[in-house]
Design a protein around this motif. Structure first.
Motif, PDB file in Angstrom:
ATOM      1  N   ILE A   2       2.931  36.424 -76.045  1.00 35.58           N
ATOM      2  CA  ILE A   2       3.668  35.419 -75.281  1.00 35.58           C
ATOM      3  C   ILE A   2       5.089  35.354 -75.835  1.00 35.58           C
ATOM      4  O   ILE A   2       5.287  35.038 -77.011  1.00 35.58           O
ATOM      5  CB  ILE A   2       2.985  34.031 -75.379  1.00 35.58           C
ATOM      6  CG1 ILE A   2       1.549  34.079 -74.867  1.00 35.58           C
ATOM      7  CG2 ILE A   2       3.801  32.982 -74.619  1.00 35.58           C
ATOM      8  CD1 ILE A   2       1.395  34.379 -73.399  1.00 35.58           C
ATOM      9  N   ASP A   3       6.061  35.652 -74.993  1.00 36.49           N
ATOM     10  CA  ASP A   3       7.456  35.630 -75.404  1.00 36.49           C
ATOM     11  C   ASP A   3       7.843  34.187 -75.753  1.00 36.49           C
ATOM     12  O   ASP A   3       7.766  33.307 -74.890  1.00 36.49           O
ATOM     13  CB  ASP A   3       8.317  36.160 -74.244  1.00 36.49           C
ATOM     14  CG  ASP A   3       9.769  36.369 -74.654  1.00 36.49           C
ATOM     15  OD1 ASP A   3      10.220  35.665 -75.581  1.00 36.49           O
ATOM     16  OD2 ASP A   3      10.431  37.223 -74.055  1.00 36.49           O
ATOM     17  N   PRO A   4       8.250  33.918 -77.014  1.00 35.38           N
ATOM     18  CA  PRO A   4       8.534  32.520 -77.380  1.00 35.38           C
ATOM     19  C   PRO A   4       9.702  31.951 -76.583  1.00 35.38           C
ATOM     20  O   PRO A   4       9.762  30.738 -76.356  1.00 35.38           O
ATOM     21  CB  PRO A   4       8.883  32.589 -78.866  1.00 35.38           C
ATOM     22  CG  PRO A   4       8.706  33.996 -79.302  1.00 35.38           C
ATOM     23  CD  PRO A   4       8.450  34.874 -78.111  1.00 35.38           C
ATOM     24  N   ALA A   5      10.622  32.784 -76.159  1.00 35.53           N
ATOM     25  CA  ALA A   5      11.810  32.268 -75.471  1.00 35.53           C
ATOM     26  C   ALA A   5      11.508  31.920 -74.016  1.00 35.53           C
ATOM     27  O   ALA A   5      11.970  30.896 -73.511  1.00 35.53           O
ATOM     28  CB  ALA A   5      12.932  33.302 -75.537  1.00 35.53           C
ATOM     29  N   THR A   6      10.731  32.757 -73.331  1.00 38.88           N
ATOM     30  CA  THR A   6      10.556  32.548 -71.891  1.00 38.88           C
ATOM     31  C   THR A   6       9.157  32.058 -71.516  1.00 38.88           C
ATOM     32  O   THR A   6       8.908  31.695 -70.376  1.00 38.88           O
ATOM     33  CB  THR A   6      10.789  33.876 -71.139  1.00 38.88           C
ATOM     34  OG1 THR A   6       9.846  34.831 -71.626  1.00 38.88           O
ATOM     35  CG2 THR A   6      12.193  34.386 -71.343  1.00 38.88           C
ATOM     36  N   ARG A   7       8.233  32.049 -72.467  1.00 38.76           N
ATOM     37  CA  ARG A   7       6.812  31.693 -72.226  1.00 38.76           C
ATOM     38  C   ARG A   7       6.161  32.640 -71.210  1.00 38.76           C
ATOM     39  O   ARG A   7       5.189  32.295 -70.561  1.00 38.76           O
ATOM     40  CB  ARG A   7       6.678  30.230 -71.783  1.00 38.76           C
ATOM     41  CG  ARG A   7       6.932  29.246 -72.894  1.00 38.76           C
ATOM     42  CD  ARG A   7       7.306  27.885 -72.370  1.00 38.76           C
ATOM     43  NE  ARG A   7       8.707  27.813 -72.008  1.00 38.76           N
ATOM     44  CZ  ARG A   7       9.156  27.741 -70.767  1.00 38.76           C
ATOM     45  NH1 ARG A   7       8.316  27.709 -69.767  1.00 38.76           N
ATOM     46  NH2 ARG A   7      10.459  27.696 -70.524  1.00 38.76           N
ATOM     47  N   GLU A   8       6.733  33.823 -71.085  1.00 40.93           N
ATOM     48  CA  GLU A   8       6.144  34.859 -70.238  1.00 40.93           C
ATOM     49  C   GLU A   8       5.298  35.780 -71.109  1.00 40.93           C
ATOM     50  O   GLU A   8       5.442  35.800 -72.328  1.00 40.93           O
ATOM     51  CB  GLU A   8       7.252  35.693 -69.571  1.00 40.93           C
ATOM     52  CG  GLU A   8       8.088  34.946 -68.578  1.00 40.93           C
ATOM     53  CD  GLU A   8       7.420  34.787 -67.220  1.00 40.93           C
ATOM     54  OE1 GLU A   8       6.203  35.043 -67.107  1.00 40.93           O
ATOM     55  OE2 GLU A   8       8.127  34.403 -66.279  1.00 40.93           O
ATOM     56  N   ILE A   9       4.477  36.598 -70.452  1.00 36.63           N
ATOM     57  CA  ILE A   9       3.631  37.504 -71.217  1.00 36.63           C
ATOM     58  C   ILE A   9       4.280  38.886 -71.283  1.00 36.63           C
ATOM     59  O   ILE A   9       4.739  39.425 -70.283  1.00 36.63           O
ATOM     60  CB  ILE A   9       2.210  37.540 -70.611  1.00 36.63           C
ATOM     61  CG1 ILE A   9       1.236  38.246 -71.538  1.00 36.63           C
ATOM     62  CG2 ILE A   9       2.197  38.169 -69.233  1.00 36.63           C
ATOM     63  CD1 ILE A   9      -0.217  37.900 -71.237  1.00 36.63           C
ATOM     64  N   ILE A  10       4.373  39.414 -72.497  1.00 30.95           N
ATOM     65  CA  ILE A  10       4.890  40.775 -72.699  1.00 30.95           C
ATOM     66  C   ILE A  10       3.674  41.688 -72.788  1.00 30.95           C
ATOM     67  O   ILE A  10       2.752  41.418 -73.556  1.00 30.95           O
ATOM     68  CB  ILE A  10       5.712  40.871 -73.999  1.00 30.95           C
ATOM     69  CG1 ILE A  10       6.886  39.889 -73.941  1.00 30.95           C
ATOM     70  CG2 ILE A  10       6.216  42.296 -74.221  1.00 30.95           C
ATOM     71  CD1 ILE A  10       7.663  39.791 -75.236  1.00 30.95           C
ATOM     72  N   VAL A  21       2.054  23.855 -76.454  1.00 28.59           N
ATOM     73  CA  VAL A  21       2.942  24.901 -75.938  1.00 28.59           C
ATOM     74  C   VAL A  21       3.614  25.636 -77.092  1.00 28.59           C
ATOM     75  O   VAL A  21       3.727  26.872 -77.092  1.00 28.59           O
ATOM     76  CB  VAL A  21       3.993  24.307 -74.971  1.00 28.59           C
ATOM     77  CG1 VAL A  21       5.044  25.344 -74.617  1.00 28.59           C
ATOM     78  CG2 VAL A  21       3.310  23.796 -73.711  1.00 28.59           C
ATOM     79  N   ASP A  22       4.031  24.872 -78.127  1.00 29.37           N
ATOM     80  CA  ASP A  22       4.647  25.520 -79.285  1.00 29.37           C
ATOM     81  C   ASP A  22       3.674  26.492 -79.945  1.00 29.37           C
ATOM     82  O   ASP A  22       4.062  27.559 -80.412  1.00 29.37           O
ATOM     83  CB  ASP A  22       5.112  24.469 -80.293  1.00 29.37           C
ATOM     84  CG  ASP A  22       6.417  23.814 -79.838  1.00 29.37           C
ATOM     85  OD1 ASP A  22       7.111  24.445 -79.007  1.00 29.37           O
ATOM     86  OD2 ASP A  22       6.713  22.696 -80.287  1.00 29.37           O
ATOM     87  N   ALA A  23       2.397  26.094 -79.979  1.00 25.74           N
ATOM     88  CA  ALA A  23       1.389  26.959 -80.595  1.00 25.74           C
ATOM     89  C   ALA A  23       1.180  28.226 -79.773  1.00 25.74           C
ATOM     90  O   ALA A  23       0.815  29.276 -80.302  1.00 25.74           O
ATOM     91  CB  ALA A  23       0.076  26.198 -80.744  1.00 25.74           C
ATOM     92  N   ALA A  80      -4.459  28.158 -79.139  1.00 25.63           N
ATOM     93  CA  ALA A  80      -3.504  27.072 -79.363  1.00 25.63           C
ATOM     94  C   ALA A  80      -4.203  25.868 -79.970  1.00 25.63           C
ATOM     95  O   ALA A  80      -3.693  25.229 -80.897  1.00 25.63           O
ATOM     96  CB  ALA A  80      -2.828  26.703 -78.045  1.00 25.63           C
ATOM     97  N   LEU A  81      -5.417  25.565 -79.476  1.00 28.55           N
ATOM     98  CA  LEU A  81      -6.157  24.429 -80.018  1.00 28.55           C
ATOM     99  C   LEU A  81      -6.516  24.673 -81.484  1.00 28.55           C
ATOM    100  O   LEU A  81      -6.483  23.751 -82.314  1.00 28.55           O
ATOM    101  CB  LEU A  81      -7.429  24.191 -79.203  1.00 28.55           C
ATOM    102  CG  LEU A  81      -7.212  23.467 -77.869  1.00 28.55           C
ATOM    103  CD1 LEU A  81      -8.456  23.528 -77.009  1.00 28.55           C
ATOM    104  CD2 LEU A  81      -6.810  22.009 -78.111  1.00 28.55           C
TER     105      LEU A  81
END
Lengths: 285, 391
Positions: free
Chosen positions: B349-357, B332-334, B318-319
């Motif tokens: 990382i699921d963009p909608a839920t911020r969970e890991i798939i 977080v967006d990154a 992300a950084l």
């Protein structure tokens, strides 16, 4: 049904061995020793470390757990506790709870915070099937060992010279001293024995209760309940109380799991409402 | 008039050192790592801490031109301590990211702070479903309990298991696991014949296991948090459930790699589902396990370590994407949609839920070179965290 009763009795027996020392110091000597669990933890660690790191057989570690905890008890009694006998209960509570926190931190630092597990010898693990009764060998072993201990303790306190001196020293230390009884020595010895028993209880319970640094805090409530419910007259009160609580706890979790850990408190409340002095109260004398 | 000028002057003087530290902070990205390093869940903290250190040793302590500094705090597994530490880290240390969180209540305690301060909260361990819904700044790199439970319910239904009793620890993740298992398993035609919950701080499982024995289900489903598995499995062995014809199945939390080596042969053959096993046969994982065991002798990495390792990876990525900017929302967006090959397998990382798939593996405890391992024998790729009822 019988199995549940059996498990409950085994659990209660362990509770009794753990708590009986406290019933002596708190009940007989009127000393509020919240750090009682520390000695149990020490005994537990002695067994765990000897078994896991040095391969000492389980049965051989039991007397060592008793001796180490008793020695520690004797040292602390002579150096620290002796100054607190005449202080107010609040001082005693604050002092001993401080001791608990120090012991928790020390155990965490020296041994680590993970729960310690022991592996019982095959002789003591496994299960026995006796008709309808289906029981764990280790729990049977616990019941036998603890029953023998109870008998010995009861005999010492009520039938021996030491027992009568102890009771005299507790009832009226001044008169006892006047009669030539060495009260200090008796208290020291009693305290050491109580600590040793706690250590033995910790060692015996290591398999069922688990040993970790928070042990003295986790089980403090149980010890206090045993002593409160049992009353403060000799050995039989706490013994009956421990068995009652053990059975109530196990049966409660089996039959009404929704209540879970609350059962034991329910029993305590019920007993204390009916008999505020505990099951076996000493007379008003 | 006079007084006001004086005050201004004072303010200017007072803000001077602050300016200095702000300038310094420009080149350092601080990460507040809050873990239970002591207390009951200390093994979680130790695993994650070791993994984070390993990641930094392997990937350097600077990224996108910034120096990365990890500030480790011990919350002892108590939620109000976690909250206080998080507050101190945000206000005093000005951390760009909060990470760690060994147990669900600990992660939840910090959620409002993360939202308010707009600081990303990277959950590396805690696994109750609701956590990520509590703040838009929470991103998770571990799993949710239903995510690892549902494949097990499917496996049980497919392998001739008709009746199951569930026994879980009585707190968020345990309830989550039991519910997910029940939802999925009953939908597949199975029957739950008993639902037991044991108090979280309760080492005496005897009455519950006796109850299971008397209920005689085809299988017993277990969940206890990482670190309590060994004590539980010992009592399961003592009750001889397997001999009574009851199959024992569990989420991988129970046969956790941290404790598995000491569990004894009684767990051999036990089937579990989880996202990570130290025996996962990928080259990435082999290198990871070797490096981890070299840096931490006598310690085997478990899923907690992997959650921490991937959490650090996510922060670094992300950084890189923000070019070193530490604005919380941008970070977080990154992170949303980031995907990489983790040591556990491919993750996103699921963009909608911020969970890991991620892939969930079905494993069986086996002995390899005299050591117990969870050996994977089936896998379900790209498992999206399901709703708490498991469907």
């Amino acid at each position: 049904m019988l199995t549940i009763l059996f498990d409950g009795v085994a659990y209660g027996m362990v509770l009794f061995v753990l708590a009986c020392g406290l019933s002596v110091t708190l009940g007989l000597m009127n000393f509020v020793n919240l750090a009682h669990g520390v000695f149990a933890m020490v005994g537990g660690y002695v067994t765990v470390l000897l078994m896991n790191d040095y391969g000492v057989p389980f049965l051989a570690t039991l007397p060592l757990a008793f001796i180490v905890a008793a020695a520690l008890g004797a040292v602390l009694e002579r150096t620290l506790y002796v100054h607190l006998y005449d202080r107010s209960p609040l001082d005693q509570v604050l002092f001993t709870i401080g001791l608990v926190f120090m012991a928790v931190a020390a155990a965490d630092y020296v041994i680590g915070s993970q729960q310690q597990l022991i592996y019982l010898p095959p002789m003591l693990s496994g299960r026995l099937h006796l008709g309808a009764l289906d029981i764990g060998v280790y729990r049977l072993f616990l019941i036998v060992v603890c029953a023998v201990l109870v008998a010995i303790l009861h005999y010492i306190v009520t039938r021996t010279r030491f027992g009568s001196r102890l009771r005299a020293a507790v009832d009226d230390p001044r008169v006892a001293r006047g009669l030539g009884i060495n009260v200090n020595a008796i208290f020291a010895l009693t305290f050491a024995m109580g600590s040793g028993l706690a250590g033995l209880g910790g060692a015996l319970g290591a398999d069922i209760l688990g040993i970790d640094p928070t042990f003295p805090l986790k089980y403090m409530i149980y010890f206090l309940i045993v002593v409160t419910v049992g009353g403060t007259s000799g050995m039989m009160g706490p013994f009956v109380a421990a068995i009652l609580l053990g059975v109530a706890d196990v049966a409660g979790k089996y039959y009404v799991p929704e209540l879970g850990a609350f059962m034991i408190y329910g029993v305590m409340i019920a007993v204390l409402i009916l008999r505020p002095q505990g099951l076996f109260a000493r007379g008003n004398a | 008039m006079h007084r006001r000028t004086m005050l201004k002057g004072l303010g200017a003087v007072a803000s001077l050192p602050l300016l200095g530290s702000a300038a310094h902070a420009e080149d350092t990205v601080k990460i507040g790592l809050i873990l239970p390093m002591t207390g009951q869940s200390a093994s979680t903290g130790k695993q994650i801490d070791a993994a984070v250190k390993l990641f930094m040793a392997q990937n350097g302590d600077s990224v996108a031109g910034k120096k990365v500094q990890v500030i480790l705090k011990d919350d002892t597994g108590v939620a109000d301590v976690t909250k206080r530490l998080a507050q101190e880290l945000i206000v005093n240390d000005k951390v760009a990211v909060l990470a760690g969180f060994g147990l669900t209540p600990l992660a939840l305690a910090v959620a409002p702070l993360a939202t308010q301060a707009k600081v990303p909260e990277i959950v590396m361990a805690a696994a109750t479903t609701i956590i990520t819904q509590k703040s838009p700044y929470i991103v998770r790199t571990s799993c949710t309990l239903p995510q690892t439970t549902v494949p097990l319910a499917d496996w049980a239904a497919k392998n001739g298991i008709k009746t199951v009793v569930t026994l879980v620890s009585d707190y968020g993740p345990g309830i989550d696991a039991a519910k997910a298992f029940k939802g999925r398993f009953t939908k597949a035609g199975g029957k739950i014949t008993g639902e037991l919950t044991a108090p979280l701080r309760n080492p005496e499982f005897a009455p519950f296991l006796q109850k299971v024995r008397d209920l005689k289900p085809d299988a017993l489903f277990l969940f206890v948090p990482s670190g309590q598995g060994a004590a539980l499995m010992k009592q399961v062995a003592e009750r001889e459930l397997t001999k009574a014809g009851i199959k024992v199945i569990a989420t991988g939390d129970v046969t956790d790699d941290d404790q598995l080596p000491d569990m004894g042969d009684s767990v051999l053959g036990m089937v579990t589902t989880h996202f990570y096993s130290a025996a996962h046969p990928s080259p990435e994982n082999k290198a990871f396990v070797a490096a981890f065991e070299k840096a931490n002798p006598k310690m085997r990495p478990n899923f907690m370590a992997v959650g921490g390792y991937d959490g650090m990876h996510l922060i670094y990525e992300a950084l890189k994407k923000t070019g070193g900017k530490t604005d919380g929302t941008a970070l977080v967006d990154a992170m949303k949609g980031a995907s990489w090959t983790s040591v556990r397998g491919p993750v996103k990382i699921d963009p909608a839920t911020r969970e890991i798939i991620q892939t969930v593996y079905v494993r069986k405890v086996e002995k390899v070179d005299g050591q117990l391992y969870n050996i994977e024998f089936d896998k379900i790729p790209d498992v999206v965290p399901p709703s708490p009822d498991g469907n």
